[in-house]
Design a protein around this motif. Sequence first.
Motif, PDB file in Angstrom:
ATOM      1  N   GLU A  57      -4.347   4.893   6.738  1.00 15.38           N
ATOM      2  CA  GLU A  57      -4.692   4.164   7.962  1.00 15.38           C
ATOM      3  C   GLU A  57      -3.441   3.798   8.748  1.00 15.38           C
ATOM      4  O   GLU A  57      -3.430   3.844   9.988  1.00 15.38           O
ATOM      5  N   GLN A  58      -2.376   3.446   8.036  1.00 13.31           N
ATOM      6  CA  GLN A  58      -1.105   3.118   8.702  1.00 13.31           C
ATOM      7  C   GLN A  58      -0.497   4.358   9.353  1.00 13.31           C
ATOM      8  O   GLN A  58       0.029   4.289  10.471  1.00 13.31           O
ATOM      9  N   LEU A  59      -0.590   5.497   8.671  1.00  8.86           N
ATOM     10  CA  LEU A  59      -0.075   6.741   9.229  1.00  8.86           C
ATOM     11  C   LEU A  59      -0.825   7.094  10.517  1.00  8.86           C
ATOM     12  O   LEU A  59      -0.206   7.476  11.527  1.00  8.86           O
ATOM     13  N   ILE A  60      -2.117   6.938  10.510  1.00 11.94           N
ATOM     14  CA  ILE A  60      -2.925   7.222  11.704  1.00 11.94           C
ATOM     15  C   ILE A  60      -2.530   6.275  12.836  1.00 11.94           C
ATOM     16  O   ILE A  60      -2.417   6.683  14.003  1.00 11.94           O
ATOM     17  N   ALA A  61      -2.288   5.007  12.514  1.00 10.07           N
ATOM     18  CA  ALA A  61      -1.896   4.023  13.530  1.00 10.07           C
ATOM     19  C   ALA A  61      -0.565   4.398  14.166  1.00 10.07           C
ATOM     20  O   ALA A  61      -0.387   4.284  15.389  1.00 10.07           O
ATOM     21  N   ALA A  67       0.666   7.399  14.419  1.00  6.41           N
ATOM     22  CA  ALA A  67       0.431   8.581  15.253  1.00  6.41           C
ATOM     23  C   ALA A  67      -0.219   8.193  16.575  1.00  6.41           C
ATOM     24  O   ALA A  67       0.111   8.745  17.632  1.00  6.41           O
ATOM     25  N   GLU A  68      -1.154   7.236  16.545  1.00  4.69           N
ATOM     26  CA  GLU A  68      -1.859   6.841  17.756  1.00  4.69           C
ATOM     27  C   GLU A  68      -1.008   5.964  18.664  1.00  4.69           C
ATOM     28  O   GLU A  68      -1.095   6.063  19.888  1.00  4.69           O
ATOM     29  N   CYS A  69      -0.183   5.118  18.073  1.00  2.00           N
ATOM     30  CA  CYS A  69       0.627   4.192  18.878  1.00  2.00           C
ATOM     31  C   CYS A  69       1.934   4.816  19.371  1.00  2.00           C
ATOM     32  O   CYS A  69       2.456   4.420  20.416  1.00  2.00           O
ATOM     33  N   GLY A  70       2.452   5.744  18.603  1.00  3.45           N
ATOM     34  CA  GLY A  70       3.669   6.420  19.028  1.00  3.45           C
ATOM     35  C   GLY A  70       4.956   5.790  18.555  1.00  3.45           C
ATOM     36  O   GLY A  70       5.986   6.450  18.513  1.00  3.45           O
ATOM     37  N   GLY A 102       2.304  -3.975  15.207  1.00  2.79           N
ATOM     38  CA  GLY A 102       1.558  -5.011  15.917  1.00  2.79           C
ATOM     39  C   GLY A 102       0.061  -4.797  15.807  1.00  2.79           C
ATOM     40  O   GLY A 102      -0.701  -5.748  15.618  1.00  2.79           O
ATOM     41  N   LYS A 103      -0.375  -3.559  15.922  1.00  2.00           N
ATOM     42  CA  LYS A 103      -1.803  -3.251  15.821  1.00  2.00           C
ATOM     43  C   LYS A 103      -2.335  -3.563  14.426  1.00  2.00           C
ATOM     44  O   LYS A 103      -3.471  -4.040  14.267  1.00  2.00           O
ATOM     45  N   LEU A 104      -1.509  -3.298  13.411  1.00  2.00           N
ATOM     46  CA  LEU A 104      -1.934  -3.501  12.028  1.00  2.00           C
ATOM     47  C   LEU A 104      -1.685  -4.930  11.533  1.00  2.00           C
ATOM     48  O   LEU A 104      -2.082  -5.274  10.414  1.00  2.00           O
ATOM     49  N   HIS A 105      -1.003  -5.742  12.353  1.00  5.18           N
ATOM     50  CA  HIS A 105      -0.692  -7.134  12.008  1.00  5.18           C
ATOM     51  C   HIS A 105       0.174  -7.233  10.748  1.00  5.18           C
ATOM     52  O   HIS A 105      -0.055  -8.061   9.866  1.00  5.18           O
TER      53      HIS A 105
END
Length: 287
Positions: A8-12, A14-17, A24-27
């Motif tokens: 899930e962190q890897l996907i985040a 990739a999506e956030c760049g 920040g998205k994952l807190h």
Amino acid sequence: MFELHQLEQLIAVAECGTLSQAAGKLHISQPALSRSIQKLESELQAELFLRSKNKIELNDNGKLAVECARKVVGQAEDMVEQVRSYDRNQRTIFIGSCAPAPLWELSPVLSSLYPDKAISTEMKEPDQLLQGLMRSDYQIIILPEPVESDELYCTRWGEEHLMFSLPPAHPLSGSKALHLKDMDGETMLLFSRIGFWQRIPSEKMTSSHFLVQQNTYDFEELIRHSALPYFSSDLALKQQGPEPNRIFIPILDPEANITYYLAVKKQSRKKFSALFQRIRRSMDNDT
């Protein structure tokens, strides 16, 4: 072995760049995210990013890893939903009905026959109920007509007969029975949550003006304090009792006199055998 949260962190990322935006998205903190990604690379024994002083970018390994990660996370989410849905189905009886009145009797009957189960109900159109039953969204549905299917068991549940509720001073209050056309053009009260019965005002009384009420309390208050006609039924009178200073006149049109049918998947017939026995006894008593 890597864990689901690492994917899930890897996907985040990739999506956030960037690591900072993904953190920040994952807190979580950026250093914690960086360590987790490095651990994932170690476990995969492959580098996933092109790194420079102020930049991190997926390499070809990383792009493939993100694609696979999305599939794995999606499968995990599907598994969770399926298990939760199965658990709910084990503890809850989900009923879909085409109208409110059949639920007034069916819900307490099921509660008495299956006291360890919760009862969940909702109203939908008949075609939506059939689709929901086939998808296992419902275990029981109530329809305004029988259904023939090799996969379903269908039995008669009961009847409902609509009536006009009129004040004594209404010109038609002395009628023994009425047709829908006799009241077409009147201003009437109408409760919004009446299921498939909504077809009658929208299709058969197109010249009438309906004051639609969303709230049960508001509807009942208007009934008590106004002389406006409204629809009732034999089942509503049985459930709630008649309002004073009202005359209830049967409606003769076939659309206003319905036989309800209860349907389940054939594989569920044994599960609800106590209900079907109750229905058979009731039908025998009626005859």
